[in-house]
Design a protein around this motif. Structure first.
Motif, PDB file in Angstrom:
ATOM      1  N   UNK A  28      52.547  32.901  29.621  1.00 43.53           N
ATOM      2  CA  UNK A  28      52.508  34.264  30.154  1.00 43.53           C
ATOM      3  C   UNK A  28      51.633  35.142  29.265  1.00 43.53           C
ATOM      4  N   UNK A  29      50.843  36.018  29.906  1.00 49.02           N
ATOM      5  CA  UNK A  29      49.919  36.918  29.205  1.00 49.02           C
ATOM      6  C   UNK A  29      50.099  38.345  29.731  1.00 49.02           C
ATOM      7  N   UNK A  30      49.621  39.306  28.958  1.00 46.73           N
ATOM      8  CA  UNK A  30      49.539  40.675  29.469  1.00 46.73           C
ATOM      9  C   UNK A  30      48.491  40.751  30.580  1.00 46.73           C
ATOM     10  N   UNK A  31      48.590  41.769  31.402  1.00 49.06           N
ATOM     11  CA  UNK A  31      47.652  41.939  32.510  1.00 49.06           C
ATOM     12  C   UNK A  31      46.221  42.177  32.034  1.00 49.06           C
ATOM     13  N   UNK A  32      46.076  42.658  30.780  1.00 48.46           N
ATOM     14  CA  UNK A  32      44.733  42.926  30.279  1.00 48.46           C
ATOM     15  C   UNK A  32      44.111  41.723  29.572  1.00 48.46           C
ATOM     16  N   UNK A  33      44.723  40.542  29.737  1.00 53.51           N
ATOM     17  CA  UNK A  33      44.259  39.345  29.017  1.00 53.51           C
ATOM     18  C   UNK A  33      43.643  38.308  29.942  1.00 53.51           C
ATOM     19  N   UNK A  34      42.906  38.782  30.955  1.00 51.54           N
ATOM     20  CA  UNK A  34      42.331  37.856  31.935  1.00 51.54           C
ATOM     21  C   UNK A  34      41.359  36.869  31.287  1.00 51.54           C
ATOM     22  N   UNK A  35      40.588  37.324  30.302  1.00 57.17           N
ATOM     23  CA  UNK A  35      39.639  36.428  29.636  1.00 57.17           C
ATOM     24  C   UNK A  35      40.377  35.301  28.910  1.00 57.17           C
ATOM     25  N   UNK A  36      41.448  35.664  28.199  1.00 55.75           N
ATOM     26  CA  UNK A  36      42.230  34.648  27.486  1.00 55.75           C
ATOM     27  C   UNK A  36      42.898  33.699  28.472  1.00 55.75           C
ATOM     28  N   UNK A  37      43.422  34.234  29.551  1.00 55.21           N
ATOM     29  CA  UNK A  37      44.020  33.388  30.585  1.00 55.21           C
ATOM     30  C   UNK A  37      43.026  32.345  31.085  1.00 55.21           C
ATOM     31  N   UNK A  38      41.789  32.773  31.337  1.00 57.49           N
ATOM     32  CA  UNK A  38      40.752  31.861  31.817  1.00 57.49           C
ATOM     33  C   UNK A  38      40.456  30.775  30.780  1.00 57.49           C
ATOM     34  N   UNK A  39      40.373  31.175  29.514  1.00 60.54           N
ATOM     35  CA  UNK A  39      40.121  30.201  28.453  1.00 60.54           C
ATOM     36  C   UNK A  39      41.249  29.186  28.341  1.00 60.54           C
ATOM     37  N   UNK A  40      42.497  29.666  28.396  1.00 56.77           N
ATOM     38  CA  UNK A  40      43.651  28.774  28.291  1.00 56.77           C
ATOM     39  C   UNK A  40      43.714  27.831  29.483  1.00 56.77           C
ATOM     40  N   UNK A  41      43.419  28.343  30.672  1.00 56.85           N
ATOM     41  CA  UNK A  41      43.394  27.479  31.857  1.00 56.85           C
ATOM     42  C   UNK A  41      42.352  26.367  31.703  1.00 56.85           C
ATOM     43  N   UNK A  42      41.196  26.723  31.148  1.00 60.23           N
ATOM     44  CA  UNK A  42      40.171  25.708  30.912  1.00 60.23           C
ATOM     45  C   UNK A  42      40.630  24.658  29.924  1.00 60.23           C
ATOM     46  N   UNK A  43      41.326  25.099  28.865  1.00 61.98           N
ATOM     47  CA  UNK A  43      41.844  24.160  27.876  1.00 61.98           C
ATOM     48  C   UNK A  43      42.902  23.249  28.493  1.00 61.98           C
ATOM     49  N   UNK A  44      43.780  23.820  29.309  1.00 62.17           N
ATOM     50  CA  UNK A  44      44.818  23.010  29.961  1.00 62.17           C
ATOM     51  C   UNK A  44      44.202  21.983  30.906  1.00 62.17           C
ATOM     52  N   UNK A  45      43.144  22.376  31.607  1.00 62.87           N
ATOM     53  CA  UNK A  45      42.461  21.438  32.509  1.00 62.87           C
ATOM     54  C   UNK A  45      41.897  20.254  31.727  1.00 62.87           C
ATOM     55  N   UNK A  46      41.301  20.535  30.571  1.00 60.37           N
ATOM     56  CA  UNK A  46      40.770  19.462  29.724  1.00 60.37           C
ATOM     57  C   UNK A  46      41.893  18.576  29.198  1.00 60.37           C
ATOM     58  N   UNK A  47      42.977  19.196  28.734  1.00 57.67           N
ATOM     59  CA  UNK A  47      44.106  18.442  28.171  1.00 57.67           C
ATOM     60  C   UNK A  47      44.808  17.608  29.239  1.00 57.67           C
ATOM     61  N   UNK A  48      44.799  18.083  30.470  1.00 57.15           N
ATOM     62  CA  UNK A  48      45.368  17.292  31.559  1.00 57.15           C
ATOM     63  C   UNK A  48      44.467  16.098  31.881  1.00 57.15           C
ATOM     64  N   UNK A  49      43.159  16.349  31.912  1.00 63.53           N
ATOM     65  CA  UNK A  49      42.200  15.300  32.277  1.00 63.53           C
ATOM     66  C   UNK A  49      42.122  14.199  31.223  1.00 63.53           C
ATOM     67  N   UNK A  50      42.235  14.571  29.951  1.00 69.20           N
ATOM     68  CA  UNK A  50      42.105  13.541  28.909  1.00 69.20           C
ATOM     69  C   UNK A  50      43.434  12.883  28.534  1.00 69.20           C
ATOM     70  N   UNK A  51      44.506  13.272  29.233  1.00 71.09           N
ATOM     71  CA  UNK A  51      45.798  12.619  29.025  1.00 71.09           C
ATOM     72  C   UNK A  51      46.668  13.220  27.940  1.00 71.09           C
ATOM     73  N   UNK A  52      46.206  14.295  27.296  1.00 74.26           N
ATOM     74  CA  UNK A  52      46.980  14.884  26.202  1.00 74.26           C
ATOM     75  C   UNK A  52      48.307  15.454  26.689  1.00 74.26           C
ATOM     76  N   UNK A  53      48.297  16.180  27.819  1.00 73.43           N
ATOM     77  CA  UNK A  53      49.540  16.745  28.338  1.00 73.43           C
ATOM     78  C   UNK A  53      50.537  15.652  28.692  1.00 73.43           C
ATOM     79  N   UNK A  54      50.049  14.586  29.301  1.00 76.68           N
ATOM     80  CA  UNK A  54      50.930  13.472  29.652  1.00 76.68           C
ATOM     81  C   UNK A  54      51.504  12.824  28.393  1.00 76.68           C
ATOM     82  N   UNK A  55      50.683  12.705  27.358  1.00 72.04           N
ATOM     83  CA  UNK A  55      51.138  12.093  26.103  1.00 72.04           C
ATOM     84  C   UNK A  55      52.231  12.925  25.435  1.00 72.04           C
ATOM     85  N   UNK A  56      52.039  14.243  25.378  1.00 72.85           N
ATOM     86  CA  UNK A  56      53.057  15.117  24.793  1.00 72.85           C
ATOM     87  C   UNK A  56      54.337  15.064  25.630  1.00 72.85           C
ATOM     88  N   UNK A  57      54.171  15.076  26.935  1.00 71.92           N
ATOM     89  CA  UNK A  57      55.312  15.017  27.844  1.00 71.92           C
ATOM     90  C   UNK A  57      56.107  13.728  27.664  1.00 71.92           C
TER      91      UNK A  57
END
Length: 255
Positions: free
Chosen positions: A215-244
């Motif tokens: 969760x982010x503040x409404x004024x943090x759209x840039x950070x939200x976009x960056x975090x979404x990009x990082x999550x997409x990479x971590x999902x694609x390379x298997x990191x999220x699955x590994x932590x899970x």
């Protein structure tokens, strides 16, 4: 990556002045300030051997920080103060199994979900009066008042008994001071696995799956976009699955 841990207890009492609690006001471009409870296993808790902050949400946040090239600074706080701290700019993001719902979406920005799970109704083992969510109507339910599950309990007609977190809710339940608590199935299974406690049980499951996200503040759209990009990479390379898999024995990070 260097992880700085700031243990900051944000007071929840009315009129309390906690402007200097938590992380430093105003973040920097190379530090990601993350709020979490630190008492909610297996998502955010202290390792009993090392006392280090760890957990599924903590590791996902650390992995996001690594992907973004940012140091991660954690602030620990009671759940019912966590959104107030975000609004006061004590941290940049909340990583604490924050369920996404329309009421919160009206106030905050959310990342893509990184956990999909089901809520459950927890009762004492000898209680046979509850077999569905509808049965909690008129019952006393121990909940963090600002949590998604508190809203579920309220909508089902339960009377809310305010608690600081899951552990206190289970304690009140076992003491017969409340009738139920509603929480994440993963949290309950971890509790039962680590304690062997057979005095409480899952009495019913909630049909609609719960999606949890940063969760982010409404004024943090840039950070939200960056975090979404990082999550997409971590999902694609298997990191999220590994932590899970490390914490749950299966992939609960969703698609």
């Amino acid at each position: 990556m260097t992880v700085a841990l700031t243990a900051a207890l944000l007071l929840t009492s009315c009129g309390g002045d906690s402007d200097d609690a938590g992380g430093s006001a105003g973040g920097s471009d190379d530090v990601l300030r993350v709020a979490t409870e630190g008492t909610y296993a297996p998502f955010s808790f202290h390792d009993p051997d090392s006392n280090e902050l760890t957990g599924y949400d903590v590791e996902v946040a650390q992995a996001v920080g690594d992907e973004l090239g940012m140091d991660v600074e954690f602030s620990e706080t009671q759940f019912d103060a966590i959104f107030a701290g975000l609004e006061a700019d004590r941290y940049d993001v909340i990583a604490n199994q924050i369920g996404v719902n329309p009421e919160r979406q009206a106030k905050y920005l959310f990342s893509t979900p990184y956990t999909v799970s089901n809520g459950v109704v927890i009762t004492r083992a000898d209680d046979t009066s509850i077999t569905s969510l509808a049965d909690v109507a008129g019952k006393r339910s121990a909940q963090s008042t600002t949590s998604n599950f508190a809203q579920v309990a309220t909508d089902a007609g339960a009377q809310i008994e305010a608690v600081e977190g899951f552990t206190q809710a289970i304690t009140l339940l076992k003491q017969s001071r409340v009738d139920v608590t509603i929480n994440d199935s993963l949290a309950f299974l971890e509790y039962q696995k680590s304690t062997g406690d057979q005095d409480v049980k899952i009495a019913a499951e909630i049909d609609d799956p719960s999606e949890s996200a940063f969760a982010f503040r409404k004024d943090s759209a840039d950070l939200q976009t960056q975090v979404d990009g990082a999550l997409e990479t971590l999902r694609a390379d298997g990191t999220l699955a590994e932590i899970s898999e490390k914490y749950f024995g299966e992939d609960v990070s969703g698609e």
